[in-house]
Design an enzyme around this catalytic site. Structure first.
Site, PDB file in Angstrom:
ATOM      1  N   THR A 101       0.857  -1.190   0.000  1.00 13.42           N
ATOM      2  CA  THR A 101       0.000   0.000   0.000  1.00 13.42           C
ATOM      3  C   THR A 101       0.895   1.242   0.000  1.00 13.42           C
ATOM      4  OG1 THR A 101      -0.182   0.125   2.420  1.00 13.42           O
ATOM      5  CG2 THR A 101      -1.802  -1.247   1.279  1.00 13.42           C
TER       6      THR A 101
ATOM      7  N   GLU B 133      13.278  -5.814   1.241  1.00 11.25           N
ATOM      8  CA  GLU B 133      14.227  -5.439   0.184  1.00 11.25           C
ATOM      9  C   GLU B 133      13.659  -4.371  -0.760  1.00 11.25           C
ATOM     10  OE1 GLU B 133      17.258  -4.958  -1.233  1.00 11.25           O
ATOM     11  OE2 GLU B 133      17.716  -7.081  -0.953  1.00 11.25           O
TER      12      GLU B 133
ATOM     13  N   VAL C 169      14.090  -0.286  -0.455  1.00  4.63           N
ATOM     14  CA  VAL C 169      15.326   0.459  -0.716  1.00  4.63           C
ATOM     15  C   VAL C 169      15.868   0.104  -2.093  1.00  4.63           C
ATOM     16  CG1 VAL C 169      17.685   0.910   0.047  1.00  4.63           C
ATOM     17  CG2 VAL C 169      15.907   0.465   1.739  1.00  4.63           C
TER      18      VAL C 169
ATOM     19  N   GLY D 225       6.346  11.688 -17.185  1.00  7.81           N
ATOM     20  CA  GLY D 225       5.870  10.753 -16.171  1.00  7.81           C
ATOM     21  C   GLY D 225       6.961  10.329 -15.202  1.00  7.81           C
TER      22      GLY D 225
ATOM     23  N   GLU E 183       6.101  13.164 -10.324  1.00  5.99           N
ATOM     24  CA  GLU E 183       4.681  13.241  -9.972  1.00  5.99           C
ATOM     25  C   GLU E 183       4.184  14.676 -10.158  1.00  5.99           C
ATOM     26  OE1 GLU E 183       2.948  10.656  -8.560  1.00  5.99           O
ATOM     27  OE2 GLU E 183       4.632   9.271  -8.397  1.00  5.99           O
TER      28      GLU E 183
ATOM     29  N   LYS F 189      14.545   5.965   2.660  1.00  7.12           N
ATOM     30  CA  LYS F 189      15.360   4.796   2.318  1.00  7.12           C
ATOM     31  C   LYS F 189      16.639   4.755   3.149  1.00  7.12           C
ATOM     32  CE  LYS F 189      13.332   4.938  -2.240  1.00  7.12           C
ATOM     33  NZ  LYS F 189      13.472   5.497  -3.596  1.00  7.12           N
TER      34      LYS F 189
ATOM     35  N   GLY G 264       9.749   1.456 -10.275  1.00  3.29           N
ATOM     36  CA  GLY G 264       9.004   0.787 -11.333  1.00  3.29           C
ATOM     37  C   GLY G 264       8.321  -0.449 -10.787  1.00  3.29           C
TER      38      GLY G 264
END
Lengths: 315, 189
Positions: A77, A130, A133, A187, A190, A205, A297
């Site tokens: 989420t 994992e 980060v 894109g 944001e 991170k 991604g």
């Protein structure tokens, strides 16, 4: 492993999509309003088609995911700060039910690390994260393999948006506002780029990294964070005169977390271009290790989630 | 900074590209012909070193009737031998190589209303409070003197004092409302 996936954004959807390829089964996929649940395995393609068509993955109440028989909760989420809810409660509920938790959500690990570790200690399940980060880049498993005690610092570029903007500013001699608009069109950035360009995303991170190195003790409030908004094109030009460039660099040690624009050698490893990410893991016995790759991604980040799932012991 | 012993053991120019760099000075002597300077600099750049500054003493002539040129560059320690070899392979006469001129040399970039906030006072304070010597300064003020400007300041600092010096510069920056872009130190960076 039987996966229950919370969150049907880019990452959650990609995990569902790729799970079969990694030998796992998806028994639940939920977004904030609905869920597709089947203890014999959901039809992922069907659920994703429905998500695109109606905006809902299924017809079940998302709360019933908790009652489903699964092995691993994948928490994908959106990242929230402060109390890191609802991600934290999702993880808590799964650990209390003696299930494993794999997080792609940075909030709980950055903001409530010690609480999660306490819950894990009481649980038969484990937590792994994992994907929080550096997306596809194996940063945490590299630290785990070197043992965190043998790692003295982690430095690097872990925000592709800020890096894209600085790279374009340096290459084209353009100013921040101009390149930001271009990044938004592509894109890469944001509509509200604050989280990226003010350094918050990178800071989360590096807070996670500091927590791993020191076994807790850090939250976003402990980080010294500066963004890139104030960097004009002329600063990059001047840096270039000296064979340097400016990158948004984070540093995590057991002593603290720092994120800000820094001068790095143009030919140096940390001067990655575009949306590429890199970390330099400084070790006591093995010098510096560098891991570089795609830090964001959906499919990329999903590979990190699925690697975590692969590392979990059977329950 | 990088590991010197490794540099001596492994002169392989391609051994490392991990961003660990040191500053070096080489003295060359060039024949006074067009294109000679470019010819001398190309092997340096091609070997992956960053050129920092070039001091071209056109008025001076070496005893052999050539023009002395001093080049400051930086590169990973285990690339430096490769840079010198590349220069010699290209037929460039290298008089002196490798002597580091300063204890430590760093650059910082300052951003903000530099001129309005009295740049020369800022520099004096850096020299006093950071125990540094300003080696050179480059200013870019595309918005004019009352707008946001950038300055790159190259500083010589006593060995081992870099962290303290950067701390002092950071504090001057925050008092004068300037963004300080520091070099990344530590590890190999």
């Amino acid at each position: 492993m039987r996966l229950a996936i919370l969150g049907a954004g880019d990452v959650g959807r990609s995990v569902a999509d790729l799970a079969g390829e990694y030998g796992h089964e998806v028994v639940a996929l939920a977004d904030s309003g609905s869920a597709a649940i089947d203890e014999n395995g959901i039809d992922v393609e069907d659920a994703l088609d429905r998500k695109f068509a109606d905006g809902a993955v299924g017809t079940t109440d998302p709360d019933s995911v908790a009652e489903t028989d699964y092995d691993v909760l994948v928490e994908a989420t959106p990242t929230t700060l402060g109390d890191a809810e609802p991600g934290f409660t999702h993880a808590k509920r799964a650990l209390e039910a003696d299930r494993h938790v794999v997080l792609a959500n940075k909030g709980p690990i950055a903001e409530r690390y010690e609480e999660l570790r306490e819950l894990e200690a009481e649980s038969a399940g484990s937590i792994r994260f994992e994907a929080t980060v550096g997306g596809a880049i194996p940063v945490l498993s590299t630290i785990e393999d070197s043992t965190p005690e043998a790692v003295t610092a982690v430095r690097g570029v872990l925000n592709g948006t800020a890096n894209f903007i600085l790279t374009r500013m340096a290459a084209e001699g353009l100013d921040y506002e101009h390149v930001l608009a271009e990044a938004q069109d592509l894109g890469v950035a944001e509509a509200d780029p604050t989280f990226d360009v003010d350094g918050t995303d990178a800071a989360l991170k590096f807070v996670i990294l500091a927590n791993v190195l020191a076994d807790g003790g850090f939250s976003l409030d402990d980080a010294d964070v500066r963004g890139i908004r104030d960097i004009p094109g002329s600063a990059l030009d001047l840096a270039a005169e000296d064979g340097r460039t400016i990158r948004l660099i984070g540093e995590a040690t057991r002593e603290g977390v720092r994120v800000g624009p820094r001068l790095v050698p143009e030919n140096g490893a940390l001067a990655v271009t575009g949306t590429r990410n890199i970390v330099q893991i400084e070790t006591k016995h093995a010098g510096s290790l560098h891991n570089s790759g795609r830090g964001a991604g959906g499919p990329e980040t999903a590979t990190a989630v699925l690697s975590d799932v692969g590392r979990l012991p059977p329950l | 900074m990088g590991d010197d012993s490794a540099a001596e053991d492994e002169p392989d120019a391609d051994a490392e590209t991990d961003g660990g760099v040191r500053a070096y000075t080489v003295r060359l002597e060039l024949v006074d012909e067009p294109g000679e300077l470019l010819r001398a600099l190309r092997p340096i750049a091609d070997s992956g070193a960053n050129l920092l500054s070039i001091h071209h003493e056109r008025g001076n002539i070496t005893p052999r009737g050539h023009i002395p040129v001093e080049v400051d560059m930086e590169c990973p320690p285990d690339r430096f031998d490769g840079v010198v070899d590349a220069l010699r392979d290209a037929g460039v006469n290298v008089i002196q190589a490798g002597a580091e001129r300063y204890g430590e040399e760093i650059s910082v970039v300052l951003v903000g209303r530099l001129v309005e906030n009295d740049l020369s006072e800022t520099l004096s304070r850096i020299e006093a409070e950071a125990s540094a010597v300003v080696l050179d300064l480059s200013l870019a003020a595309p918005e004019g003197t009352d707008g946001v400007a950038s300055a790159r300041v190259r500083l010589a600092i006593d060995s081992g004092e870099t962290t303290a010096a950067l701390g002092a510069i950071r504090s001057i920056g925050s008092q004068k409302d300037l963004t300080v872009v520091e070099p990344l130190l530590g590890g190999d960076a």
